[in-house]
Design an enzyme around this catalytic site. Structure first.
Site, PDB file in Angstrom:
ATOM      1  N   HIS A   1      -6.423 -15.407   8.542  1.00 17.14           N
ATOM      2  CA  HIS A   1      -5.142 -14.806   8.751  1.00 17.14           C
ATOM      3  C   HIS A   1      -5.015 -13.819   9.938  1.00 17.14           C
ATOM      4  O   HIS A   1      -4.124 -12.903   9.717  1.00 17.14           O
ATOM      5  CB  HIS A   1      -4.574 -14.359   7.486  1.00 17.14           C
ATOM      6  CG  HIS A   1      -4.655 -15.585   6.422  1.00 17.14           C
ATOM      7  ND1 HIS A   1      -3.585 -16.796   6.391  1.00 17.14           N
ATOM      8  CD2 HIS A   1      -5.247 -15.603   5.353  1.00 17.14           C
ATOM      9  CE1 HIS A   1      -4.079 -17.046   5.161  1.00 17.14           C
ATOM     10  NE2 HIS A   1      -4.934 -16.647   4.752  1.00 17.14           N
TER      11      HIS A   1
ATOM     12  N   ARG B   1      11.213  -3.931 -10.610  1.00 17.67           N
ATOM     13  CA  ARG B   1       9.771  -3.960 -10.557  1.00 17.67           C
ATOM     14  C   ARG B   1       9.566  -3.443 -11.954  1.00 17.67           C
ATOM     15  O   ARG B   1      10.578  -3.479 -12.822  1.00 17.67           O
ATOM     16  CB  ARG B   1       9.247  -2.851  -9.586  1.00 17.67           C
ATOM     17  CG  ARG B   1       9.671  -1.605  -9.787  1.00 17.67           C
ATOM     18  CD  ARG B   1       9.478  -0.686  -8.443  1.00 17.67           C
ATOM     19  NE  ARG B   1      10.492  -0.944  -7.484  1.00 17.67           N
ATOM     20  CZ  ARG B   1      10.510  -0.289  -6.362  1.00 17.67           C
ATOM     21  NH1 ARG B   1       8.990   0.137  -5.880  1.00 17.67           N
ATOM     22  NH2 ARG B   1      11.299  -0.584  -5.205  1.00 17.67           N
TER      23      ARG B   1
ATOM     24  N   PRO C   1       0.814  -1.319   0.070  1.00 21.06           N
ATOM     25  CA  PRO C   1      -0.079   0.036  -0.056  1.00 21.06           C
ATOM     26  C   PRO C   1       0.746   1.259   0.149  1.00 21.06           C
ATOM     27  O   PRO C   1       1.998   1.318   0.633  1.00 21.06           O
ATOM     28  CB  PRO C   1      -0.719  -0.165   1.191  1.00 21.06           C
ATOM     29  CG  PRO C   1      -0.075  -1.146   2.151  1.00 21.06           C
ATOM     30  CD  PRO C   1       0.648  -2.026   1.380  1.00 21.06           C
TER      31      PRO C   1
ATOM     32  N   ARG D   1       0.336 -12.655   4.297  1.00 20.54           N
ATOM     33  CA  ARG D   1       1.824 -12.995   3.994  1.00 20.54           C
ATOM     34  C   ARG D   1       2.622 -12.624   5.118  1.00 20.54           C
ATOM     35  O   ARG D   1       3.869 -13.075   4.908  1.00 20.54           O
ATOM     36  CB  ARG D   1       2.033 -12.235   2.957  1.00 20.54           C
ATOM     37  CG  ARG D   1       1.232 -12.216   1.550  1.00 20.54           C
ATOM     38  CD  ARG D   1       1.543 -11.382   0.236  1.00 20.54           C
ATOM     39  NE  ARG D   1       0.726 -11.770  -0.669  1.00 20.54           N
ATOM     40  CZ  ARG D   1       0.425 -10.765  -1.765  1.00 20.54           C
ATOM     41  NH1 ARG D   1       0.916  -9.769  -1.784  1.00 20.54           N
ATOM     42  NH2 ARG D   1      -0.440 -11.293  -2.631  1.00 20.54           N
TER      43      ARG D   1
ATOM     44  N   LYS E   1       3.904   6.349   3.846  1.00 25.07           N
ATOM     45  CA  LYS E   1       3.135   5.211   4.250  1.00 25.07           C
ATOM     46  C   LYS E   1       3.143   4.456   5.464  1.00 25.07           C
ATOM     47  O   LYS E   1       2.912   3.307   5.790  1.00 25.07           O
ATOM     48  CB  LYS E   1       3.860   4.173   3.226  1.00 25.07           C
ATOM     49  CG  LYS E   1       4.247   4.587   1.571  1.00 25.07           C
ATOM     50  CD  LYS E   1       4.884   3.506   1.009  1.00 25.07           C
ATOM     51  CE  LYS E   1       5.564   3.780  -0.304  1.00 25.07           C
ATOM     52  NZ  LYS E   1       6.321   3.106  -0.876  1.00 25.07           N
TER      53      LYS E   1
END
Length: 289
Positions: free
Chosen positions: A96, A271, A2, A115, A61
């Site tokens: 999770h 990337r 994100p 994850r 972030k």
């Protein structure tokens, strides 16, 4: 992972639903979720129990909850798949679920992370440039949506680098909150290729990129952020829909909305970068990476 708009959506949800509540108990359900809190699970749970959530803050972030009466913050690392969900306690446990905090308001604050790259950790608050931030975030620059973001000063810092403009946009110590998605979108709007060297760009052109980043992130925020899969959700488990408005990122071989040329995908820093080969002319010689 994100970027600023997605984290801000979560922050606003936490501010709306849990600020003012106190933490009655904390259950640590997976050790990796507290691996950044070196004193361990019992210490984290013990320090959080009885604390009042006084605020939900963010820089770029990076997200944290301000606690009272202590002088520490609960830093939340969302990682690749972390979710901060506010749920009634009678709802079934998520598959999770890694951490659950029971609040005196009658709600659960649940950290769900498929994850397991994310987690919680406590960090002391320190003053940096007139703001209190966790010490683990002290090196992070202000982001373009920060009310105290200095566009002119940031342009000067960026122009003083000898690096590709996209690489600098991703450097959280220069300007925070911009990741791969919004870097590509800002560069597309400013019609600048990500491999252009910053010291060969004029101040106004760098300013145009940063202004475009502000604009695109505000638009993304108004649409709940960008969700490419079910892992990016707000505190109610709802996905954003800005992915429908992307002009460059993820649009390989689709026509550029501005000129109709097929969007191109290139490798960059392990990337992918997406750009229009006509609107965003690449430099004659790409800098070595």
């Amino acid at each position: 992972m994100p970027e600023l708009p997605e984290v801000e959506v979560v922050r606003r949800g936490l501010e709306r639903h849990i600020v003012g509540a106190s933490i009655d108990s904390v259950d640590i359900l997976h050790p990796r979720a507290i691996r950044r809190h070196l004193p361990g699970a019992a210490d984290l749970a013990g320090q959080l129990t009885g604390e009042r959530i006084a605020g939900a803050d963010r820089r770029g972030k990076y997200l944290w909850l301000v606690l009272e009466p202590s002088t520490v913050a609960l830093v939340v690392h969302l990682g690749m798949s972390g979710q901060m969900l506010v749920q009634p306690p009678e709802l079934p446990t998520e598959k999770h679920l890694r951490i659950r905090a029971r609040l005196d308001s009658g709600l659960d604050l649940r950290f769900v992370d498929q994850r397991t790259f994310g987690g919680w950790a406590l960090a002391p608050l320190v003053e940096v440039d007139g703001s209190l931030v966790p010490d683990s975030v002290a090196h992070i620059a202000r982001d373009p949506l920060d009310s105290r973001f200095d566009l002119a000063a940031t342009v000067k810092v960026v122009r003083g680098k000898h690096s590709e403009i996209k690489r600098v946009l991703l450097d959280q110590t220069v300007v925070s909150g911009i990741g791969n998605i919004y870097a590509d979108e800002a560069l597309w709007r400013a019609q600048i290729h990500g491999n252009r060297l910053t010291d060969r760009l004029t101040g106004p052109r760098i300013g145009a990129v940063l202004t475009a980043a502000q604009q695109v992130m505000r638009e993304a925020l108004s649409q709940g952020g960008t969700s490419f899969d079910a892992l990016y959700v707000n505190v109610n488990g709802e996905s954003g829909y800005f992915d429908r408005s992307l002009s460059a990122y993820g649009q390989e071989d689709r026509p550029c909305p501005r000129c109709g040329t097929a969007i191109r995908r290139e490798k960059f820093m392990n990337r992918s970068s997406f750009s229009c080969p006509k609107c965003q002319r690449a430099p004659r010689r790409s800098p070595a990476r």
